[in-house]
Design an enzyme around this catalytic site. Structure first.
Site, PDB file in Angstrom:
ATOM      1  N   SER A 281      31.289 -10.447  -3.091  1.00 32.67           N
ATOM      2  CA  SER A 281      31.762  -9.882  -4.351  1.00 32.67           C
ATOM      3  C   SER A 281      33.212  -9.440  -4.254  1.00 32.67           C
ATOM      4  O   SER A 281      33.670  -8.944  -3.212  1.00 32.67           O
ATOM      5  CB  SER A 281      30.891  -8.684  -4.736  1.00 32.67           C
ATOM      6  OG  SER A 281      31.439  -7.988  -5.848  1.00 32.67           O
TER       7      SER A 281
ATOM      8  N   TYR B 217      37.054 -12.784 -10.365  1.00 31.96           N
ATOM      9  CA  TYR B 217      37.246 -12.610 -11.806  1.00 31.96           C
ATOM     10  C   TYR B 217      38.650 -13.106 -12.164  1.00 31.96           C
ATOM     11  O   TYR B 217      39.530 -13.196 -11.294  1.00 31.96           O
ATOM     12  CB  TYR B 217      37.131 -11.137 -12.192  1.00 31.96           C
ATOM     13  CG  TYR B 217      35.751 -10.552 -12.025  1.00 31.96           C
ATOM     14  CD1 TYR B 217      34.813 -10.618 -13.048  1.00 31.96           C
ATOM     15  CD2 TYR B 217      35.384  -9.924 -10.837  1.00 31.96           C
ATOM     16  CE1 TYR B 217      33.543 -10.072 -12.900  1.00 31.96           C
ATOM     17  CE2 TYR B 217      34.121  -9.379 -10.674  1.00 31.96           C
ATOM     18  CZ  TYR B 217      33.204  -9.458 -11.706  1.00 31.96           C
ATOM     19  OH  TYR B 217      31.943  -8.931 -11.549  1.00 31.96           O
TER      20      TYR B 217
ATOM     21  N   THR C 269      33.661 -15.989 -11.939  1.00 27.28           N
ATOM     22  CA  THR C 269      32.727 -15.348 -12.860  1.00 27.28           C
ATOM     23  C   THR C 269      33.276 -15.464 -14.266  1.00 27.28           C
ATOM     24  O   THR C 269      34.296 -14.851 -14.599  1.00 27.28           O
ATOM     25  CB  THR C 269      32.500 -13.882 -12.468  1.00 27.28           C
ATOM     26  OG1 THR C 269      31.904 -13.846 -11.166  1.00 27.28           O
ATOM     27  CG2 THR C 269      31.580 -13.185 -13.447  1.00 27.28           C
TER      28      THR C 269
ATOM     29  N   LYS D  77      30.472 -19.476 -12.409  1.00 25.93           N
ATOM     30  CA  LYS D  77      29.272 -18.641 -12.416  1.00 25.93           C
ATOM     31  C   LYS D  77      29.162 -17.918 -13.759  1.00 25.93           C
ATOM     32  O   LYS D  77      30.117 -17.271 -14.194  1.00 25.93           O
ATOM     33  CB  LYS D  77      29.333 -17.615 -11.280  1.00 25.93           C
ATOM     34  CG  LYS D  77      28.081 -16.766 -11.151  1.00 25.93           C
ATOM     35  CD  LYS D  77      28.199 -15.822  -9.964  1.00 25.93           C
ATOM     36  CE  LYS D  77      26.920 -15.024  -9.776  1.00 25.93           C
ATOM     37  NZ  LYS D  77      26.664 -14.094 -10.911  1.00 25.93           N
TER      38      LYS D  77
ATOM     39  N   HIS E  65      24.570 -12.718 -15.360  1.00 26.85           N
ATOM     40  CA  HIS E  65      25.079 -11.509 -14.708  1.00 26.85           C
ATOM     41  C   HIS E  65      23.958 -10.489 -14.518  1.00 26.85           C
ATOM     42  O   HIS E  65      24.183  -9.273 -14.581  1.00 26.85           O
ATOM     43  CB  HIS E  65      26.215 -10.894 -15.532  1.00 26.85           C
ATOM     44  CG  HIS E  65      27.318 -10.304 -14.709  1.00 26.85           C
ATOM     45  ND1 HIS E  65      28.530 -10.912 -14.526  1.00 26.85           N
ATOM     46  CD2 HIS E  65      27.401  -9.140 -14.013  1.00 26.85           C
ATOM     47  CE1 HIS E  65      29.310 -10.155 -13.774  1.00 26.85           C
ATOM     48  NE2 HIS E  65      28.640  -9.070 -13.442  1.00 26.85           N
TER      49      HIS E  65
END
Length: 380
Positions: A119, A146, A172, A244, A268
């Site tokens: 992450s 991100y 993401t 994703k 998510h």
């Protein structure tokens, strides 16, 4: 009656037999504010619950009298064999559940022979996570990313991940803005003191100056787009590029058109837009749209080995899990994650054998039926 023996339990401590057992222990060990941060979804939490319940309408169609003494649950991901088609999603703030956080998770993954995504909000650096499992066994990592307002920071994260040996970027795509999570607002949730965020280059004190939502909103950009993000990622790194957060055939088609290597069908964990389709229900149209041009994986709501089997029968190549890792860390750190992965592995392999499947290739839609309101099970 007298003189009859009084039954006594075999063990004083209840055995851990499934993911729900692990969750029950974790829920007791975690504080309410931390527990609800992990477990809650957005708004009314329709999606967070349906992600799991949607699996229950699918029924297994076993074939019997098949020699399954040599059943092999392994598969290939990033040109390397993994022991079964399950990997760890990029769940952030793992050190809230256990001080070792992502370091414990990566070691457990290496011991089980599966892969992990890191992450952006991990409490340990991608370099340290990669190094932590190097003496245990081979493991591949993806770096979750991100779209950031600070493009230079985003580039540094990509370069660090690639230099550390990560195989893919998981962009993401479902977080242009942060979903409304009532729990975080009611409790004014802030990251606990002492947790660092080295991948996004934020210290504990800097993170605690605002809420978790405020920190995320201040960093991420809502100006992202297919034409802006994917070609740029291709131009700055040699890793695979995955999207994703895909839930529709239309976006799978765009991912293929832009040359992405794969998609993760994901909502998510129900933490963004409440009321979207459960990922297992979105999976078939995404697989159909891919037409073999890119890989299709899935996450969200997977709690048993049978769930993994069902996702593969509906066309996923691999499954990813998030919350079970958090519960396992809270339960017993690295040993807890190992226990959780061993349970899922055993359940999945047994499901393969009891349905007459000797390899991943044997798992098809013929292995599933779906419950109908008028009674009979419908074949897919």
């Amino acid at each position: 009656m007298t003189g009859q023996p009084v039954p006594t339990p075999l063990r004083e401590k209840k055995p851990i037999l499934c993911i729900d057992d692990i969750k029950k222990v974790a829920d007791k060990k975690l504080s309410e504010i931390v527990r609800e941060f992990y477990n809650s979804g957005s708004r009314e939490q329709v999606t967070v619950h349906e992600n799991t319940s949607a699996y229950r309408k699918y029924r297994l169609r076993p074939r019997v009298l098949v020699d399954v003494s040599h059943a092999d649950p392994s598969t290939i991901l990033w040109n390397r064999s993994i022991t079964f088609p399950l990997c760890i999603s990029p769940a952030g703030l793992q050190a809230m559940a256990h001080p070792d956080g992502e370091l414990a998770t990566t070691r457990a993954c290496a011991a089980r022979g599966i892969n992990m995504a890191v992450s952006s909000f991990a409490n340990y650096s991608v370099e340290d996570i990669r190094a932590a499992s190097s003496d245990i066994g081979p493991i591949d990592h993806a770096m979750q990313l991100y779209t950031l307002r600070d493009r230079d920071l985003q580039l540094r994260m990509i370069k660090r991940a690639e230099a550390a040996g990560c195989k893919a970027i998981f962009l993401t795509a479902d977080s242009a803005v942060l979903g409304m999570r009532y729990h975080e607002h009611r409790y004014d949730f802030r990251s606990p003191a002492g947790l660092e965020y080295p991948n996004i280059e934020i210290t504990s004190s800097e993170m605690r100056r605002t809420t978790h939502e405020g920190a995320a909103t201040g960093m991420t950009s809502d100006a992202h787009s297919w034409v802006r993000e994917v070609p740029w990622l291709r131009s700055v790194c040699g890793m695979e590029v995955w999207i994703k957060g895909v839930l529709t055939a239309e976006d799978v088609e765009l991912a293929a058109e832009y040359g992405c290597d794969g998609v993760v069908v994901s909502n998510h964990g129900g933490r963004q837009l409440d009321g979207v389709v459960a990922t297992i229900d979105a999976l078939p149209e995404c697989v159909k749209a891919a037409r073999g041009r890119l890989r299709v994986h899935v996450d969200g709501g997977i709690r048993t080995g049978a769930d993994v089997f069902k996702a593969l029968a509906l066309g996923a190549e691999c499954c990813w899990i998030g919350r079970p890792v958090i519960w396992a860390l809270a339960y017993d750190g690295e040993a807890g994650v190992k226990k959780m992965l061993d349970l899922l592995y055993a359940e999945f392999k047994a499901c393969m054998q009891l349905t007459g499947c000797n390899s991943i290739a044997d798992i098809t839609t013929a292995s599933l039926g779906i419950v109908r309101s008028d009674g009979p099970i419908a074949r897919l």
